[in-house]
Design a protein around this motif. Structure first.
Motif, PDB file in Angstrom:
ATOM      1  N   ILE A  53       0.847  -1.192   0.000  1.00 45.83           N
ATOM      2  CA  ILE A  53       0.000   0.000   0.000  1.00 45.83           C
ATOM      3  C   ILE A  53       0.881   1.240   0.000  1.00 45.83           C
ATOM      4  N   GLU A  54       0.693   2.059  -1.056  1.00 47.81           N
ATOM      5  CA  GLU A  54       1.499   3.272  -1.196  1.00 47.81           C
ATOM      6  C   GLU A  54       1.011   4.345  -0.236  1.00 47.81           C
ATOM      7  N   SER A  55       1.885   5.287   0.054  1.00 47.64           N
ATOM      8  CA  SER A  55       1.428   6.455   0.796  1.00 47.64           C
ATOM      9  C   SER A  55       0.384   7.122  -0.109  1.00 47.64           C
ATOM     10  N   GLY A  56      -0.733   7.450   0.411  1.00 53.18           N
ATOM     11  CA  GLY A  56      -1.832   7.926  -0.420  1.00 53.18           C
ATOM     12  C   GLY A  56      -2.892   6.844  -0.558  1.00 53.18           C
ATOM     13  N   GLY A  57      -2.529   5.593  -0.250  1.00 54.23           N
ATOM     14  CA  GLY A  57      -3.535   4.541  -0.152  1.00 54.23           C
ATOM     15  C   GLY A  57      -3.674   3.633  -1.352  1.00 54.23           C
ATOM     16  N   ARG A  58      -2.961   3.920  -2.463  1.00 53.23           N
ATOM     17  CA  ARG A  58      -3.093   3.052  -3.628  1.00 53.23           C
ATOM     18  C   ARG A  58      -2.533   1.661  -3.330  1.00 53.23           C
ATOM     19  N   ARG A  59      -3.276   0.619  -3.757  1.00 57.01           N
ATOM     20  CA  ARG A  59      -2.870  -0.760  -3.501  1.00 57.01           C
ATOM     21  C   ARG A  59      -2.174  -1.367  -4.718  1.00 57.01           C
ATOM     22  N   ILE A  60      -1.106  -2.073  -4.473  1.00 59.43           N
ATOM     23  CA  ILE A  60      -0.366  -2.751  -5.544  1.00 59.43           C
ATOM     24  C   ILE A  60      -0.182  -4.211  -5.138  1.00 59.43           C
ATOM     25  N   LEU A  61      -0.522  -5.102  -6.059  1.00 58.71           N
ATOM     26  CA  LEU A  61      -0.417  -6.535  -5.768  1.00 58.71           C
ATOM     27  C   LEU A  61       1.047  -6.977  -5.858  1.00 58.71           C
ATOM     28  N   ASP A  62       1.539  -7.612  -4.821  1.00 57.57           N
ATOM     29  CA  ASP A  62       2.942  -8.022  -4.757  1.00 57.57           C
ATOM     30  C   ASP A  62       3.111  -9.400  -5.400  1.00 57.57           C
ATOM     31  N   SER A  63       3.132  -9.423  -6.747  1.00 59.76           N
ATOM     32  CA  SER A  63       3.083 -10.721  -7.432  1.00 59.76           C
ATOM     33  C   SER A  63       4.401 -11.494  -7.345  1.00 59.76           C
ATOM     34  N   GLY A  64       5.455 -10.856  -6.861  1.00 62.90           N
ATOM     35  CA  GLY A  64       6.737 -11.552  -6.732  1.00 62.90           C
ATOM     36  C   GLY A  64       7.149 -11.752  -5.284  1.00 62.90           C
ATOM     37  N   SER A  65       6.198 -11.567  -4.356  1.00 64.37           N
ATOM     38  CA  SER A  65       6.464 -11.820  -2.928  1.00 64.37           C
ATOM     39  C   SER A  65       7.695 -11.079  -2.400  1.00 64.37           C
ATOM     40  N   SER A  66       7.876  -9.828  -2.890  1.00 64.24           N
ATOM     41  CA  SER A  66       9.001  -9.013  -2.398  1.00 64.24           C
ATOM     42  C   SER A  66      10.324  -9.770  -2.448  1.00 64.24           C
ATOM     43  N   TRP A  67      10.734  -9.992  -3.689  1.00 64.37           N
ATOM     44  CA  TRP A  67      11.968 -10.745  -3.971  1.00 64.37           C
ATOM     45  C   TRP A  67      11.919 -12.148  -3.397  1.00 64.37           C
ATOM     46  N   TRP A  68      10.731 -12.770  -3.508  1.00 68.76           N
ATOM     47  CA  TRP A  68      10.536 -14.194  -3.241  1.00 68.76           C
ATOM     48  C   TRP A  68      10.663 -14.527  -1.753  1.00 68.76           C
ATOM     49  N   THR A  69      10.536 -13.532  -0.907  1.00 68.38           N
ATOM     50  CA  THR A  69      10.704 -13.785   0.523  1.00 68.38           C
ATOM     51  C   THR A  69       9.381 -14.052   1.232  1.00 68.38           C
ATOM     52  N   ASN A  70       8.327 -13.358   0.824  1.00 74.04           N
ATOM     53  CA  ASN A  70       7.091 -13.411   1.607  1.00 74.04           C
ATOM     54  C   ASN A  70       6.309 -14.686   1.327  1.00 74.04           C
ATOM     55  N   LEU A  71       5.789 -15.313   2.365  1.00 72.66           N
ATOM     56  CA  LEU A  71       5.004 -16.535   2.166  1.00 72.66           C
ATOM     57  C   LEU A  71       3.533 -16.351   2.521  1.00 72.66           C
ATOM     58  N   HIS A  72       3.269 -15.854   3.711  1.00 71.20           N
ATOM     59  CA  HIS A  72       1.891 -15.868   4.230  1.00 71.20           C
ATOM     60  C   HIS A  72       1.218 -14.502   4.182  1.00 71.20           C
ATOM     61  N   ALA A 422       2.057  -2.662 -15.858  1.00 77.37           N
ATOM     62  CA  ALA A 422       1.435  -3.386 -14.744  1.00 77.37           C
ATOM     63  C   ALA A 422       1.391  -2.516 -13.483  1.00 77.37           C
ATOM     64  N   VAL A 423       2.460  -1.789 -13.232  1.00 76.85           N
ATOM     65  CA  VAL A 423       2.483  -0.923 -12.044  1.00 76.85           C
ATOM     66  C   VAL A 423       1.359   0.112 -12.119  1.00 76.85           C
ATOM     67  N   GLU A 424       1.179   0.678 -13.299  1.00 81.36           N
ATOM     68  CA  GLU A 424       0.080   1.650 -13.447  1.00 81.36           C
ATOM     69  C   GLU A 424      -1.264   1.015 -13.134  1.00 81.36           C
ATOM     70  N   ARG A 425      -1.383  -0.266 -13.460  1.00 85.54           N
ATOM     71  CA  ARG A 425      -2.649  -0.968 -13.255  1.00 85.54           C
ATOM     72  C   ARG A 425      -2.740  -1.667 -11.897  1.00 85.54           C
ATOM     73  N   GLY A 426      -1.746  -1.421 -11.043  1.00 89.36           N
ATOM     74  CA  GLY A 426      -1.860  -1.911  -9.677  1.00 89.36           C
ATOM     75  C   GLY A 426      -1.275  -3.294  -9.419  1.00 89.36           C
ATOM     76  N   VAL A 427      -0.310  -3.707 -10.260  1.00 88.05           N
ATOM     77  CA  VAL A 427       0.355  -4.992 -10.009  1.00 88.05           C
ATOM     78  C   VAL A 427       1.867  -4.807 -10.112  1.00 88.05           C
ATOM     79  N   LEU A 428       2.582  -5.236  -9.096  1.00 88.44           N
ATOM     80  CA  LEU A 428       4.046  -5.205  -9.141  1.00 88.44           C
ATOM     81  C   LEU A 428       4.498  -6.498  -9.812  1.00 88.44           C
ATOM     82  N   LEU A 429       4.910  -6.376 -11.074  1.00 88.73           N
ATOM     83  CA  LEU A 429       5.223  -7.545 -11.897  1.00 88.73           C
ATOM     84  C   LEU A 429       6.651  -7.365 -12.402  1.00 88.73           C
TER      85      LEU A 429
END
Ligand SMILES: *Cc1c(COP(=O)(O)O)cnc(C)c1O
Length: 467
Positions: A53-72, A422-429
């Motif tokens: 979630i960006e400052s300002g509230g925009r949501r972006i889907l973390d499709s790469g799990s933040s450099w493959w670290t995030n699981l849950h 993708a970033v413009e459309r709300g997905v971190l790809l």
């Protein structure tokens, strides 16, 4: 008050924040001249599940799990709570000469969960380090020193690694990596490794199956090991998926063959499951799918659920015993300040609890099946040369003619174009060259999968329209 941001003004205005960032921060793996004009810098204030979630509230889907670290999911409350509780109890202690309950518990649990092969002595020891590259350095040094300690094979000084492999970016890890972008400039500093052909199913030609391609790569490895007989101390590989190399996948039969070859030549097999471990490939560890057990197993990234840096190297008793001696010099004199940090261990234990309480691997099987269906839709695009999936990892290989022989001109930067759209459309790809991939947090839901699919398809259309 504790835990407060020192300068609340920094959050008031995302633009201001970005300007100040570019004045002060040198970002990893980034040509800084491309910020902010070629690539936007995303000001992330919070995380929640699969969302950033960006400052300002925009949501972006973390499709790469933040450099493959995030699981849950981000800011997972159970892991956050475990860390907070641990921080109020014991935040850090030297692990040489001291121990603490979390280090012991985690070691025992990892050993119970580690891959097992019938008839082979199990992994019985856990060495801690604090990031993936450091874990790889540890495994390489252990394998090397074991032969030095034994004294009868001092000429075993080389490592075998795979073409297109990646094991991190410190000098030892780079020496066994084969991605020119990261390696080339430092090549004069690196120790010499022997690179074997990659068992990459994407390279299969003329009707050859993935298993057939893997067998050919194993035959080539067998020959290489014969040529270097007596010189090699260990072989290192990423089981099932060469992640940084473009999410290139191989048939498990290759791992079976490698295990046999390492045994035949008396060399250690190092499995680098830093990216593929903890359920990414469908099983807790990738080695399970080949029914093999390595001599050294490197874990990091998802180990703490993506909360804190930590890595472990699991070793066999035989390897450990090779360091027991009256001489201090034969000990493994390797350490990092934060080795076995209690906060990181507490996070890892909480993550393992979630695997049990939420039956994560079973739920992932359902999610992975949905990903397969959705990926097939995206893969219909005329520029997608290959759509591949192993467990919770999907990749799309984009090429000029939609075949496997004609990559796009790198100057077109097709992957970067897709990323920007993708970033413009709300997905971190974040792409790997012209390869787009999905490697989302395991908690990704149906609506998020739909968004990911739609945006990936659009991004491919947009990015390839230039060609
Ligand atoms: C990320 C990665 C590493 C390096 O881990 P860092 O924590 O980034 O140093 C090593 N091996 C593999 C397979 C990786 O994906």
């Amino acid at each position: 008050m504790t835990g407060q941001i020192h300068d609340p003004a920094i959050l008031a205005d995302g633009n201001d924040w970005r300007t100040r960032d570019l004045a002060a921060v040198w970002h990893p793996c980034t040509q800084m001249r491309e910020h902010p004009d070629v690539q936007p810098l995303l000001p992330i204030e919070r995380g929640e599940g699969a969302w950033l979630i960006e400052s300002g509230g925009r949501r972006i889907l973390d499709s790469g799990s933040s450099w493959w670290t995030n699981l849950h999911g981000h800011a997972e409350p159970r892991i956050a709570e475990a860390i907070a509780t641990q921080a109020r109890t014991l935040e850090q202690v030297i692990l040489a000469g001291c121990t603490h309950p979390r280090a012991v518990e985690l070691a025992e649990r990892l050993l119970r969960l580690a891959p097992r092969e019938p008839g082979r002595a199990p992994l019985t020891k856990v060495f801690y380090a604090d990031n993936g590259s450091a874990g790889v350095e540890v495994a390489l040094k252990m394998a090397f020193q074991w032969f030095q300690n034994r004294g009868d094979a001092p000429q075993r000084t080389k490592f075998v690694a795979l073409q297109n492999g990646y094991h991190g970016e410190t000098l030892g890890a780079l020496a066994v990596g084969d991605i020119p972008l990261y390696r080339r400039v430092y090549a004069p500093l690196l120790c010499e490794s022997v690179f074997a052909p990659s068992p990459d199913a994407y390279l299969a030609r003329d009707g050859l199956s993935a298993a057939g391609q893997a067998e050919e790569a194993a035959d080539a490895l067998a020959q290489l090991l014969d040529e270097h007989a007596g010189e090699i101390c260990a072989l290192i590989l990423e089981p099932l998926i060469q992640c940084a190399g473009g999410m290139r996948m191989h048939d498990p039969v290759y791992l079976k063959r490698v295990r046999e070859l390492c045994d035949a030549h008396g060399i250690f097999l190092i499995a680098d499951e830093i990216a593929v471990g903890f359920g990414r490939t469908g099983t807790l560890f990738a080695c399970e799918q080949a029914g093999i057990q390595p001599d050294l197993l490197c874990l990091s990234k998802g180990l703490t659920g993506g909360f804190l840096p930590l890595s472990t190297v699991l070793a066999t008793q035989a390897l450990y015993d090779g360091f027991l001696d009256a001489s201090r010099e034969r000990a493994f004199l390797h350490s990092h300040s934060y080795t076995g940090n209690p906060l990181a261990c507490a996070a890892a234990l909480a993550s393992l609890d979630i695997f049990e309480s939420d039956d994560v691997l079973a739920r992932n099987r359902g999610t992975a099946a949905k990903m397969a269906t959705l990926a097939a839709e995206v893969g219909m695009h005329r520029h997608v040369a290959d759509t591949r999936r192993t467990g919770m990892v999907v990749a799309f290989e984009l090429t000029r003619d939609g075949d496997r022989r004609t990559p796009f001109d790198p100057a077109l930067r097709v992957g970067l174009r897709a990323y920007r759209h993708a970033v413009e459309r709300g997905v971190l790809l974040r792409p790997l060259g012209d390869i787009l991939y999905w490697m989302p947090p395991y908690c990704i839901d149906d609506a998020q999968l739909q968004l990911l699919t739609a945006v990936t398809a659009e991004a491919i259309e947009e990015a390839t329209a230039c060609a």
